[in-house]
Design a protein around this motif. Structure first.
Motif, PDB file in Angstrom:
ATOM      1  N   GLU A  86      -8.017   6.236   7.336  1.00  0.00           N
ATOM      2  CA  GLU A  86      -7.211   6.050   6.196  1.00  0.00           C
ATOM      3  C   GLU A  86      -7.619   4.777   5.012  1.00  0.00           C
ATOM      4  O   GLU A  86      -7.337   4.803   4.001  1.00  0.00           O
ATOM      5  N   LEU A  87      -7.808   3.707   6.075  1.00  0.00           N
ATOM      6  CA  LEU A  87      -8.108   2.309   4.998  1.00  0.00           C
ATOM      7  C   LEU A  87      -9.405   2.184   4.512  1.00  0.00           C
ATOM      8  O   LEU A  87      -9.746   1.498   3.443  1.00  0.00           O
ATOM      9  N   SER A 146      -6.279  -0.680  -4.632  1.00  0.00           N
ATOM     10  CA  SER A 146      -6.716   0.753  -5.175  1.00  0.00           C
ATOM     11  C   SER A 146      -5.701   1.392  -5.915  1.00  0.00           C
ATOM     12  O   SER A 146      -5.915   2.296  -6.752  1.00  0.00           O
ATOM     13  N   TYR A 147      -4.500   1.400  -5.477  1.00  0.00           N
ATOM     14  CA  TYR A 147      -3.241   2.365  -6.099  1.00  0.00           C
ATOM     15  C   TYR A 147      -2.600   1.387  -6.975  1.00  0.00           C
ATOM     16  O   TYR A 147      -1.554   1.758  -7.513  1.00  0.00           O
ATOM     17  N   LYS A 149      -6.954  -3.847   0.352  1.00  0.00           N
ATOM     18  CA  LYS A 149      -7.750  -3.534  -0.794  1.00  0.00           C
ATOM     19  C   LYS A 149      -7.072  -1.964  -1.110  1.00  0.00           C
ATOM     20  O   LYS A 149      -7.203  -1.533  -2.187  1.00  0.00           O
ATOM     21  N   LYS A 150      -6.665  -1.381  -0.234  1.00  0.00           N
ATOM     22  CA  LYS A 150      -5.923   0.067  -0.315  1.00  0.00           C
ATOM     23  C   LYS A 150      -4.838  -0.121  -1.441  1.00  0.00           C
ATOM     24  O   LYS A 150      -4.592   0.512  -2.202  1.00  0.00           O
ATOM     25  N   GLY A 174      -7.768  -4.366   5.046  1.00  0.00           N
ATOM     26  CA  GLY A 174      -7.723  -3.013   4.587  1.00  0.00           C
ATOM     27  C   GLY A 174      -6.518  -2.564   4.143  1.00  0.00           C
ATOM     28  O   GLY A 174      -6.656  -1.705   3.001  1.00  0.00           O
ATOM     29  N   TYR A 205       0.847  -1.195   0.103  1.00  0.00           N
ATOM     30  CA  TYR A 205       0.193   0.046   0.081  1.00  0.00           C
ATOM     31  C   TYR A 205       0.926   1.175   0.093  1.00  0.00           C
ATOM     32  O   TYR A 205       0.585   2.104  -0.866  1.00  0.00           O
ATOM     33  N   LYS A 215       1.031   3.623  -3.604  1.00  0.00           N
ATOM     34  CA  LYS A 215       0.558   4.903  -3.085  1.00  0.00           C
ATOM     35  C   LYS A 215       1.498   6.057  -3.757  1.00  0.00           C
ATOM     36  O   LYS A 215       1.184   7.202  -4.305  1.00  0.00           O
TER      37      LYS A 215
END
Ligand SMILES: Cc1cc2nc3c(=O)[nH]c(=O)nc-3n(C[C@H](O)[C@H](O)[C@H](O)COP(=O)(O)OP(=O)(O)OC[C@H]3O[C@@H](n4cnc5c(N)ncnc54)[C@H](O)[C@@H]3O)c2cc1C
Length: 382
Positions: free
Chosen positions: A84-85, A169-170, A165-166, A162, A28, A32
Motif C-alpha cells: 500500500e505504501l 503524493s496525494y 511520502k504517500k 512511508g 495520508y 487520499k
C-alpha cells in the motif's frame, strides 16, 4: 535546528498538529479522499516517539478498549501495508511471548489473556516448557508465558516515512520547524491554530502532538490527564538468526526482537528515569543499560557477553488509564484528539488513521469501534 520550509499556504480543510506516525497516517488517509491537509511539525517528520520506538505490533496484553484497533490492523492492514505504501515496512508476524518468572507474573498474564480471548483474540497461556519449544534460548527461570501467534513487529521509521511520502503524493502539505502554541475558536468552532509563524486556519484541527498535545488542547478548555514518560531502546551487535518472535515480560521491564539484519532491538526502563539529572530528553544509559541487561540475561543467559552498539531515549504520552484518546471534542467542535498512546501507539497507528479519517469526515468511526477511547471518560461522574 529544524528546517522551516516556509509556505504561503496558511489554510486547509484539515490542519494536523504533529508529524509522527499518527499525523502522517491520518494525513495520508484524508488526502487520499481529496481533503486538503496541512501538517504542522515542530521538529522534523518522525523525530518524536515514532522514530524512536521498538516497532512492536502487539495485540496481546492490551486493554480491551484498544483491542478493536489492534486486531483490525493485524487482520486487514499490516499484511499488505508495504504494498500500500510502496516501502518495506518489514512487517513480521511470528508471535509474541510475554514471559513470567513468578506466580504473580503468571496471574497477571492469565488475566490479560483471558480478557483478550473473550473479545476474540487468539492468545493463550503456555507452560515454561512450551515457551522454550517456541523460543529455545530462554532460561529455566521462565515459568510460563502468554502466547499470541498473530503478534509481530515492523520498522517504525520506514512505516512513518512511508505514510508521509504517500500523503505527499496525494497533495498533503507538510511544514516542519513550526510550533503550534494554541487553538482559537471562530463562531464557536475551533478554526485558528496559533503558531510561532502566525495564525493558520482550517475547518477541522487534528491534534496528535504526543505529550505536547495536552497544553495545546488546554487552550480551548479540553484536558486529558497525560504526562511525558521516557523510555530507552538498545541495539546489540549483529548476531546469527536466533528467533523471530517478539518478547516481553509480565512487568514490561524489557521487550524486543531480532531485526532482519541480526541486531536485537531491546527496549525498557531502569525505573530511575524520573530521578536522574539528565531527565530532559537525554538517555540515562548509565542506569538503564546495566539494569536492563541484568534483567534480560536472567531470561536469556546466552545474551551474556553480547555487545550493545547504540542506544537512544524516546518520550511518549502516558495517560492515567493507559489507553489513548481518539475522539471528536464535543465541547470544542472542529477539534479531533489523537494522543495519550502510552507507549504502544505504533502498532495500532494504521487502524487509528482509519478511525481518524472517519471521525473527521463523517463524525464517527464506523469501521473500528473506538467508543472506549472518548476524552470525556475522565469527566467527574458526580
Ligand atoms: C522507547 C519507546 C519504545 C516504544 N515501543 C513501542 C512499541 O514497541 N510498539 C508500539 O506500538 N509503540 C511503541 N512506542 C510508542 C510509539 O512510539 C508511540 O505511541 C507512537 O509513535 C505515537 O505516535 P505519534 O505520532 O502520536 O507521536 P510522535 O511520534 O511523538 O509525534 C508527535 C509529533 O508532534 C510534534 N510536536 C510536538 N509538539 C508540537 C507542537 N507544539 N507543534 C507542532 N508539532 C509538535 C513532535 O515533534 C512529534 O514529531 C514506544 C515509544 C518509545 C518512546
Amino acid at each position: 535546528m529544524p528546517y522551516h520550509n516556509h509556505t504561503e499556504k496558511k489554510s486547509a480543510d484539515v490542519i494536523v498538529i504533529g508529524g509522527g506516525v499518527i499525523g502522517c497516517a491520518a494525513a495520508y488517509r484524508l488526502a487520499k479522499e481529496g481533503v486538503s491537509v496541512l501538517v504542522l511539525e515542530k521538529n522534523e517528520i518522525c523525530s518524536g516517539a515514532s522514530g524512536r520506538n521498538a516497532g512492536g505490533v502487539r495485540q496481546s496484553a492490551r486493554d480491551v478498549r484498544e483491542l478493536p484497533l489492534a486486531m483490525y490492523g493485524v487482520k486487514h492492514i499490516w499484511p499488505a501495508l508495504s504494498e500500500e505504501l510502496g516501502v518495506d515496512v518489514e512487517y513480521t508476524r511470528a508471535g509474541n511471548l510475554r514471559l513470567g518468572r513468578t506466580a504473580a507474573h503468571l496471574e497477571k498474564l492469565s488475566e490479560l489473556a483471558e480478557n483478550s480471548s473473550k473479545v476474540g483474540l487468539d492468545v493463550r497461556m503456555v507452560t515454561g516448557g512450551e515457551a522454550r519449544e517456541i523460543c529455545p534460548y530462554m532460561s529455566a527461570d521462565v515459568l510460563g508465558a502468554s502466547w499470541c501467534p498473530t503478534d509481530g513487529y515492523a520498522n517504525p521509521l520506514t512505516t512513518t516515512i512511508g505514510f508521509y511520502k504517500k500523503a505527499l503524493s496525494y497533495g498533503a502539505v507538510f511544514i516542519t520547524g513550526i510550533t503550534a502554541i494554541g487553538l482559537g475558536k471562530v463562531k464557536g468552532r475551533v478554526r485558528n491554530v496559533y503558531t510561532d509563524d502566525g495564525v493558520y486556519e482550517a475547518d477541522r484541527v487534528l491534534v496528535c502532538a504526543g505529550y505536547a498535545s495536552r497544553a495545546i488542547v488546554n487552550t480551548v478548555g479540553i484536558d486529558v490527564p497525560v504526562e511525558r514518560e521516557d523510555e530507552e531502546v538498545f541495539v546489540t551487535e549483529q548476531l546469527p538468526p536466533m528467533f523471530d518472535q517478539v518478547l516481553g515480560t509480565a512487568e514490561a521491564d524489557f521487550y524486543g526482537h531480532q531485526t532482519k539484519h541480526g541486531s536485537f532491538l531491546l527496549g525498557g526502563v531502569s525505573g530511575l528515569q524520573h530521578f536522574t539529572s539528565n531527565h530532559d530528553g537525554h538517555p540515562t544509559e548509565a542506569y538503564t543499560a546495566p539494569s536492563l541487561v541484568r534483567g534480560i540475561i536472567r531470561f536469556f543467559p546466552s545474551f551474556a557477553g553480547v555487545k550493545i552498539i547504540r542506544n537512544w531515549s524516546g518520550q511518549f504520552d502516558s495517560c492515567v488509564d493507559g489507553v489513548p484518546v481518539i475522539d471528536n471534542a464535543a465541547e470544542a467542535p472542529g477539534l479531533t484528539l489523537a494522543f495519550a498512546f502510552t507507549g504502544h501507539g505504533f502498532g495500532i497507528s494504521p487502524s487509528v488513521s482509519i478511525a481518524l479519517k472517519e471521525l473527521i469526515m463523517d463524525g464517527n468511526s464506523k469501521t473500528i469501534d473506538v467508543s472506549g477511547l472518548k476524552y470525556d471518560r475522565f469527566a467527574a461522574k458526580q
